[in-house]
Write a protein that holds these residues in place. Structure first.
Motif, PDB file in Angstrom:
ATOM      1  N   UNK A   1      60.362  34.381  75.291  1.00 50.82           N
ATOM      2  CA  UNK A   1      60.141  35.734  75.793  1.00 50.82           C
ATOM      3  C   UNK A   1      60.672  36.747  74.792  1.00 50.82           C
ATOM      4  N   UNK A   2      60.000  37.894  74.748  1.00 54.02           N
ATOM      5  CA  UNK A   2      60.387  38.966  73.845  1.00 54.02           C
ATOM      6  C   UNK A   2      60.786  40.164  74.677  1.00 54.02           C
ATOM      7  N   UNK A   3      61.981  40.642  74.497  1.00 55.47           N
ATOM      8  CA  UNK A   3      62.450  41.798  75.239  1.00 55.47           C
ATOM      9  C   UNK A   3      62.611  42.954  74.260  1.00 55.47           C
ATOM     10  N   UNK A   4      61.929  44.049  74.585  1.00 54.75           N
ATOM     11  CA  UNK A   4      62.008  45.219  73.722  1.00 54.75           C
ATOM     12  C   UNK A   4      63.342  45.941  73.914  1.00 54.75           C
ATOM     13  N   UNK A   5      63.772  46.587  72.868  1.00 53.61           N
ATOM     14  CA  UNK A   5      64.980  47.396  72.952  1.00 53.61           C
ATOM     15  C   UNK A   5      64.685  48.620  73.821  1.00 53.61           C
ATOM     16  N   UNK A   6      65.623  49.039  74.673  1.00 50.65           N
ATOM     17  CA  UNK A   6      65.399  50.225  75.498  1.00 50.65           C
ATOM     18  C   UNK A   6      65.215  51.464  74.627  1.00 50.65           C
ATOM     19  N   UNK A   7      64.275  52.296  75.009  1.00 47.25           N
ATOM     20  CA  UNK A   7      63.969  53.511  74.260  1.00 47.25           C
ATOM     21  C   UNK A   7      64.403  54.742  75.055  1.00 47.25           C
ATOM     22  N   UNK A   8      65.051  55.690  74.417  1.00 48.96           N
ATOM     23  CA  UNK A   8      65.389  56.937  75.104  1.00 48.96           C
ATOM     24  C   UNK A   8      64.112  57.717  75.433  1.00 48.96           C
ATOM     25  N   UNK A   9      64.123  58.416  76.542  1.00 51.01           N
ATOM     26  CA  UNK A   9      62.980  59.252  76.923  1.00 51.01           C
ATOM     27  C   UNK A   9      63.458  60.412  77.771  1.00 51.01           C
ATOM     28  N   UNK A  10      62.549  61.342  77.962  1.00 52.47           N
ATOM     29  CA  UNK A  10      62.840  62.523  78.770  1.00 52.47           C
ATOM     30  C   UNK A  10      61.509  63.087  79.269  1.00 52.47           C
ATOM     31  N   UNK A  11      61.427  63.440  80.555  1.00 50.47           N
ATOM     32  CA  UNK A  11      60.215  64.068  81.074  1.00 50.47           C
ATOM     33  C   UNK A  11      60.549  64.918  82.283  1.00 50.47           C
ATOM     34  N   UNK A  12      59.612  65.767  82.626  1.00 48.61           N
ATOM     35  CA  UNK A  12      59.732  66.564  83.840  1.00 48.61           C
ATOM     36  C   UNK A  12      58.345  67.030  84.260  1.00 48.61           C
ATOM     37  N   UNK A  13      58.208  67.304  85.561  1.00 49.93           N
ATOM     38  CA  UNK A  13      56.967  67.871  86.077  1.00 49.93           C
ATOM     39  C   UNK A  13      57.290  68.670  87.329  1.00 49.93           C
ATOM     40  N   UNK A  14      56.382  69.534  87.688  1.00 50.69           N
ATOM     41  CA  UNK A  14      56.529  70.333  88.899  1.00 50.69           C
ATOM     42  C   UNK A  14      55.147  70.680  89.424  1.00 50.69           C
ATOM     43  N   UNK A  15      55.022  70.714  90.745  1.00 46.78           N
ATOM     44  CA  UNK A  15      53.780  71.089  91.412  1.00 46.78           C
ATOM     45  C   UNK A  15      54.132  72.136  92.452  1.00 46.78           C
ATOM     46  N   UNK A  16      53.431  73.270  92.410  1.00 43.76           N
ATOM     47  CA  UNK A  16      53.661  74.312  93.400  1.00 43.76           C
ATOM     48  C   UNK A  16      52.316  74.928  93.764  1.00 43.76           C
ATOM     49  N   UNK A  17      51.935  74.778  95.029  1.00 43.21           N
ATOM     50  CA  UNK A  17      50.692  75.327  95.544  1.00 43.21           C
ATOM     51  C   UNK A  17      51.031  76.050  96.833  1.00 43.21           C
ATOM     52  N   UNK A  18      51.132  77.376  96.750  1.00 36.61           N
ATOM     53  CA  UNK A  18      51.544  78.156  97.915  1.00 36.61           C
ATOM     54  C   UNK A  18      50.522  78.077  99.034  1.00 36.61           C
ATOM     55  N   UNK A  19      49.248  77.989  98.711  1.00 35.64           N
ATOM     56  CA  UNK A  19      48.210  77.938  99.735  1.00 35.64           C
ATOM     57  C   UNK A  19      48.354  76.690 100.604  1.00 35.64           C
ATOM     58  N   UNK A  20      48.587  75.535  99.974  1.00 33.54           N
ATOM     59  CA  UNK A  20      48.718  74.282 100.709  1.00 33.54           C
ATOM     60  C   UNK A  20      50.155  74.016 101.139  1.00 33.54           C
ATOM     61  N   UNK A  21      51.124  74.787 100.645  1.00 35.82           N
ATOM     62  CA  UNK A  21      52.522  74.573 100.997  1.00 35.82           C
ATOM     63  C   UNK A  21      53.166  73.433 100.239  1.00 35.82           C
ATOM     64  N   UNK A  22      52.609  73.089  99.099  1.00 39.24           N
ATOM     65  CA  UNK A  22      53.130  71.985  98.303  1.00 39.24           C
ATOM     66  C   UNK A  22      54.117  72.523  97.277  1.00 39.24           C
ATOM     67  N   UNK A  23      55.294  71.903  97.218  1.00 38.74           N
ATOM     68  CA  UNK A  23      56.318  72.318  96.251  1.00 38.74           C
ATOM     69  C   UNK A  23      57.234  71.129  95.991  1.00 38.74           C
ATOM     70  N   UNK A  24      57.057  70.474  94.843  1.00 38.78           N
ATOM     71  CA  UNK A  24      57.915  69.352  94.492  1.00 38.78           C
ATOM     72  C   UNK A  24      57.971  69.208  92.978  1.00 38.78           C
ATOM     73  N   UNK A  25      58.944  68.443  92.487  1.00 36.95           N
ATOM     74  CA  UNK A  25      59.064  68.229  91.057  1.00 36.95           C
ATOM     75  C   UNK A  25      60.134  67.205  90.744  1.00 36.95           C
ATOM     76  N   UNK A  26      60.203  66.810  89.487  1.00 42.70           N
ATOM     77  CA  UNK A  26      61.181  65.821  89.052  1.00 42.70           C
ATOM     78  C   UNK A  26      61.520  66.035  87.584  1.00 42.70           C
ATOM     79  N   UNK A  27      62.766  65.768  87.240  1.00 42.61           N
ATOM     80  CA  UNK A  27      63.205  65.699  85.848  1.00 42.61           C
ATOM     81  C   UNK A  27      63.972  64.392  85.685  1.00 42.61           C
TER      82      UNK A  27
END
Length: 142
Positions: free
Chosen positions: A31-57
């Protein structure tokens, strides 16, 4: 009778000698195990009409993952979960709420949307021009 017993034992031995996971990797497979790689991401969703508001970092240095996610709850509060996870301490989360829960005394009619039929277009297209025939048919004589 003796032959039947011998044949039965031979068949049982063959059945037990067949590996149970024929789709798994061979025993000599490395088996081959890759070295862990640093990463970073974020997203956000906001729709006032539908009442949707969520996100993650989230970010990771390759060993530890840190992040948070936020969601607007139906009662009007905003929930935020801040977490840290690694192979030693596991997953640790802290949950916080912002705002007061709102429970209205009167409820209005539910907001519903008429589903769109996929068999017919939502609008009726009208031709923008009427083309003239490109030929005139000859009369046929019988």
């Amino acid at each position: 009778m003796y032959r039947k017993v011998v044949v039965l034992f031979v068949l049982a031995g063959l059945a037990l000698s067949v590996p149970s996971d024929t789709y798994g990797p061979p025993a000599h497979h490395q088996t081959y195990k890759e070295e862990p790689q640093p990463y970073q991401y974020q997203y956000a969703v906001q729709d006032e009409y539908a009442g949707t508001d969520f996100g993650q970092t989230e970010e990771s240095d390759g060993q530890t993952v840190k992040g948070s996610y936020t969601v607007q709850l139906p009662d009007g509060r905003k929930q935020t979960v801040t977490y840290v996870a690694d192979h030693y301490g596991g997953y640790k989360a802290e949950v916080t709420y912002y705002g007061e829960a709102q429970y209205p005394h009167e409820y209005g009619p539910p907001i519903t949307f008429k589903p769109q039929s996929y068999h017919e277009p939502a609008y009726k297209p009208e031709p923008s021009y009427n083309p003239a025939p490109s030929y005139t048919p000859e009369p046929s004589y019988h």
